[in-house]
Design an enzyme around this catalytic site. Structure first.
Site, PDB file in Angstrom:
ATOM      1  N   SER A  32       0.826  -1.223   0.000  1.00 10.02           N
ATOM      2  CA  SER A  32       0.000   0.000   0.000  1.00 10.02           C
ATOM      3  C   SER A  32       0.853   1.264   0.000  1.00 10.02           C
ATOM      4  CB  SER A  32      -0.922   0.016   1.230  1.00 10.02           C
ATOM      5  OG  SER A  32      -1.607   1.241   1.276  1.00 10.02           O
ATOM      6  N   LYS A  89     -13.358  -4.499   1.961  1.00 10.43           N
ATOM      7  CA  LYS A  89     -14.355  -3.486   1.574  1.00 10.43           C
ATOM      8  C   LYS A  89     -15.803  -3.974   1.720  1.00 10.43           C
ATOM      9  CE  LYS A  89     -11.377  -1.119  -1.745  1.00 10.43           C
ATOM     10  NZ  LYS A  89     -11.262  -0.498  -3.058  1.00 10.43           N
ATOM     11  N   ASP A 125     -14.242   5.335  -4.193  1.00  7.61           N
ATOM     12  CA  ASP A 125     -13.613   4.796  -5.409  1.00  7.61           C
ATOM     13  C   ASP A 125     -14.275   5.348  -6.680  1.00  7.61           C
ATOM     14  OD1 ASP A 125     -11.652   3.265  -4.174  1.00  7.61           O
ATOM     15  OD2 ASP A 125     -12.911   1.479  -4.052  1.00  7.61           O
ATOM     16  N   ALA A 151     -15.876  -8.027 -13.689  1.00  9.04           N
ATOM     17  CA  ALA A 151     -17.112  -8.090 -12.902  1.00  9.04           C
ATOM     18  C   ALA A 151     -16.783  -8.309 -11.430  1.00  9.04           C
ATOM     19  CB  ALA A 151     -18.016  -9.207 -13.435  1.00  9.04           C
ATOM     20  N   GLY A 153     -14.975  -6.627  -7.635  1.00  8.64           N
ATOM     21  CA  GLY A 153     -15.336  -5.517  -6.754  1.00  8.64           C
ATOM     22  C   GLY A 153     -15.101  -4.150  -7.388  1.00  8.64           C
ATOM     23  N   ALA A 154     -13.969  -3.975  -8.059  1.00  8.58           N
ATOM     24  CA  ALA A 154     -13.656  -2.669  -8.645  1.00  8.58           C
ATOM     25  C   ALA A 154     -14.609  -2.350  -9.791  1.00  8.58           C
ATOM     26  CB  ALA A 154     -12.207  -2.642  -9.122  1.00  8.58           C
TER      27      ALA A 154
HETATM   28  P1  NDP Z   1     -11.426  -8.927  -8.224  1.00  7.77           P
HETATM   29  O1  NDP Z   1     -10.544 -10.080  -7.877  1.00  7.77           O
HETATM   30  O2  NDP Z   1     -12.653  -8.643  -7.437  1.00  7.77           O
HETATM   31  O3  NDP Z   1     -11.881  -9.087  -9.770  1.00  7.77           O
HETATM   32  C1  NDP Z   1     -10.946  -9.448 -10.759  1.00  7.77           C
HETATM   33  C2  NDP Z   1     -11.582  -9.356 -12.154  1.00  7.77           C
HETATM   34  O4  NDP Z   1     -10.544  -9.564 -13.124  1.00  7.77           O
HETATM   35  C3  NDP Z   1     -12.654 -10.387 -12.416  1.00  7.77           C
HETATM   36  O5  NDP Z   1     -13.644  -9.827 -13.246  1.00  7.77           O
HETATM   37  C4  NDP Z   1     -11.877 -11.481 -13.161  1.00  7.77           C
HETATM   38  O6  NDP Z   1     -12.680 -12.236 -14.041  1.00  7.77           O
HETATM   39  C5  NDP Z   1     -10.939 -10.632 -13.986  1.00  7.77           C
HETATM   40  N1  NDP Z   1      -9.745 -11.309 -14.463  1.00  7.77           N
HETATM   41  C6  NDP Z   1      -8.705 -11.763 -13.701  1.00  7.77           C
HETATM   42  N2  NDP Z   1      -7.748 -12.298 -14.508  1.00  7.77           N
HETATM   43  C7  NDP Z   1      -8.196 -12.166 -15.778  1.00  7.77           C
HETATM   44  C8  NDP Z   1      -7.659 -12.536 -17.047  1.00  7.77           C
HETATM   45  N3  NDP Z   1      -6.466 -13.128 -17.164  1.00  7.77           N
HETATM   46  N4  NDP Z   1      -8.378 -12.240 -18.158  1.00  7.77           N
HETATM   47  C9  NDP Z   1      -9.576 -11.627 -18.047  1.00  7.77           C
HETATM   48  N5  NDP Z   1     -10.144 -11.264 -16.879  1.00  7.77           N
HETATM   49  C10 NDP Z   1      -9.463 -11.541 -15.758  1.00  7.77           C
HETATM   50  O7  NDP Z   1     -10.423  -7.663  -8.243  1.00  7.77           O
HETATM   51  P2  NDP Z   1     -10.813  -6.108  -8.060  1.00  7.77           P
HETATM   52  O8  NDP Z   1     -12.096  -5.879  -8.758  1.00  7.77           O
HETATM   53  O9  NDP Z   1     -10.673  -5.718  -6.649  1.00  7.77           O
HETATM   54  O10 NDP Z   1      -9.601  -5.395  -8.851  1.00  7.77           O
HETATM   55  C11 NDP Z   1      -9.528  -5.419 -10.274  1.00  7.77           C
HETATM   56  C12 NDP Z   1      -8.362  -4.537 -10.740  1.00  7.77           C
HETATM   57  O11 NDP Z   1      -8.602  -3.167 -10.424  1.00  7.77           O
HETATM   58  C13 NDP Z   1      -7.022  -4.913 -10.100  1.00  7.77           C
HETATM   59  O12 NDP Z   1      -6.035  -4.879 -11.104  1.00  7.77           O
HETATM   60  C14 NDP Z   1      -6.776  -3.803  -9.097  1.00  7.77           C
HETATM   61  O13 NDP Z   1      -5.401  -3.571  -8.929  1.00  7.77           O
HETATM   62  C15 NDP Z   1      -7.452  -2.605  -9.780  1.00  7.77           C
HETATM   63  N6  NDP Z   1      -7.901  -1.585  -8.824  1.00  7.77           N
HETATM   64  C16 NDP Z   1      -7.385  -0.311  -8.925  1.00  7.77           C
HETATM   65  C17 NDP Z   1      -7.784   0.684  -8.051  1.00  7.77           C
HETATM   66  C18 NDP Z   1      -7.197   2.063  -8.181  1.00  7.77           C
HETATM   67  O14 NDP Z   1      -7.351   2.867  -7.228  1.00  7.77           O
HETATM   68  N7  NDP Z   1      -6.580   2.407  -9.283  1.00  7.77           N
HETATM   69  C19 NDP Z   1      -8.769   0.413  -6.973  1.00  7.77           C
HETATM   70  C20 NDP Z   1      -9.273  -0.949  -6.975  1.00  7.77           C
HETATM   71  C21 NDP Z   1      -8.839  -1.898  -7.866  1.00  7.77           C
HETATM   72  P3  NDP Z   1     -13.395 -13.614 -13.591  1.00  7.77           P
HETATM   73  O15 NDP Z   1     -14.722 -13.234 -13.009  1.00  7.77           O
HETATM   74  O16 NDP Z   1     -13.498 -14.332 -14.871  1.00  7.77           O
HETATM   75  O17 NDP Z   1     -12.471 -14.281 -12.608  1.00  7.77           O
END
Ligand code: NDP
Length: 303
Positions: A32, A89, A125, A151, A153-154
């Site tokens: 962080s 969260k 966010d 799909a 959390g973000a």
């Molecule tokens: P989650 O684990 O909740 O969700 C991950 C998502 O990524 C799912 O939809 C998953 O799909 C998909 N995914 C993972 N690997 C792949 C792949 N190889 N190909 C296609 N889809 C993939 O994570 P979060 O939602 O918390 O975070 C998502 C991203 O957002 C992260 O990279 C995080 O660093 C970034 N983020 C940035 C923030 C900022 O302040 N800039 C704040 C919060 C998040 P599936 O459902 O198929 O598994």
């Protein structure tokens, strides 16, 4: 002791420091950059108002099972505010005394404010991403066609924000159909007459709108070997691409966008603006987002 130690539940149990304290809870938390980001802002704010010289922002590694105890102790010890990051969260929601409307719709909180009744939950966010997109890509969410990838959390937080800000349409692509279906069903409750549809990320439909804003909220791009979440050459030409990932600074998606001449931005501005909004909620003062951005750039460069 390091200037920015990783604190634990035991440290919290023994807490007796004076001054005004803020904290981020996560598991893990070592990555962080929130402490240097917030402490840089507080140092800047103390030049105008010396009371901020006694404010400090800390990081705690808290196991999800210990979250209820940690939140209770933080309140008892008089912490003014808390940020929550992965995996806290959503699981923090039942532990707040009140929640604002946007956070309730998202079903997740990233910012808690101390009140006499308990914690008041917010989610900054959505504000962070909308502000970053406007600042860096010159696009207002209102009236924009948006293609959102992911799909998790973000993605959910961003989707709720885009609908609340009246985007023109929202197409959401995900790798796994089951999680996409759940998200679309939940969003239908708040979409009103905004066109909302899901698609399989591996087979984007030809009907996707041209001139859309692409937002990557998948974690594809965190590692250099990750595949593109979507091939921009195989969909109608987008107006701009935004990747929530900020480390690495340039993901394969952003590299492809730049090669195609499409304006592109990473998620650093989202991180900065969600943090600036949290600090504004706690301090009710003007927050220097520029200083926060510089601090994040420095922290990332030295890791
Ligand atoms: P989650 O684990 O909740 O969700 C991950 C998502 O990524 C799912 O939809 C998953 O799909 C998909 N995914 C993972 N690997 C792949 C792949 N190889 N190909 C296609 N889809 C993939 O994570 P979060 O939602 O918390 O975070 C998502 C991203 O957002 C992260 O990279 C995080 O660093 C970034 N983020 C940035 C923030 C900022 O302040 N800039 C704040 C919060 C998040 P599936 O459902 O198929 O598994």
């Amino acid at each position: 002791m390091s200037a920015d130690p990783i604190l634990t539940l035991d440290d919290l149990s023994n807490w007796s420091a004076t001054g005004t304290h803020l904290a981020v809870l996560g598991h893990p938390i070592g990555h962080s950059v929130s402490p240097p980001m917030h402490n840089a802002a507080l140092a800047g704010m103390s030049a105008k108002d010396p009371r901020f010289g006694r404010w400090q922002y800390h990081r705690f590694d808290i196991d999800p099972d210990d979250l209820p105890d940690a939140l209770r102790l933080l309140h008892q010890k008089g912490f003014l505010g808390v940020n929550l990051t992965v995996p806290h969260k959503i699981i923090a929601v039942p532990h707040v005394a009140a929640i604002d409307a946007a956070a309730a719709e998202i079903g997740a909180v990233n910012t808690l404010l101390h009140t006499a009744e308990g914690w008041h939950g917010h989610n900054t966010d959505g504000y962070g991403i909308a502000t970053s997109i406007r600042e860096e890509l010159g696009i207002d969410i209102e009236g924009a066609h948006i293609i959102l990838l992911g799909a998790g959390g973000a993605a959910r937080g961003a989707a709720v924000e885009f609908l609340r800000r009246h985007c023109a349409s929202l197409h959401i692509g995900n790798r796994t159909a089951a999680s996409l279906d759940v998200l679309i069903k939940q969003l239908q409750l708040i979409a009103g007459n905004i066109s909302l549809a899901g698609f399989d990320l591996s087979a984007p439909p030809a009907s996707l709108p041209a001139g859309a804003l692409i937002v990557n909220a998948t974690s594809a791009g965190l590692k250099p070997s990750d595949p593109l979440p979507i091939d921009l050459g195989k969909i109608p030409l987008p107006a701009a691409a935004y990747d929530m990932i900020y480390n690495p600074r340039e993901t394969p998606l952003l590299a492809q966008a730049r090669a195609l001449g499409i304006p592109a931005a990473n998620g650093l501005g989202m991180l900065v603006h969600q943090g600036a909004r949290s600090l504004a909620i706690w301090s009710r003062a003007e927050v220097p987002a520029g200083l926060m951005r510089n601090a994040v750039e420095t922290a990332l460069a030295t890791r």
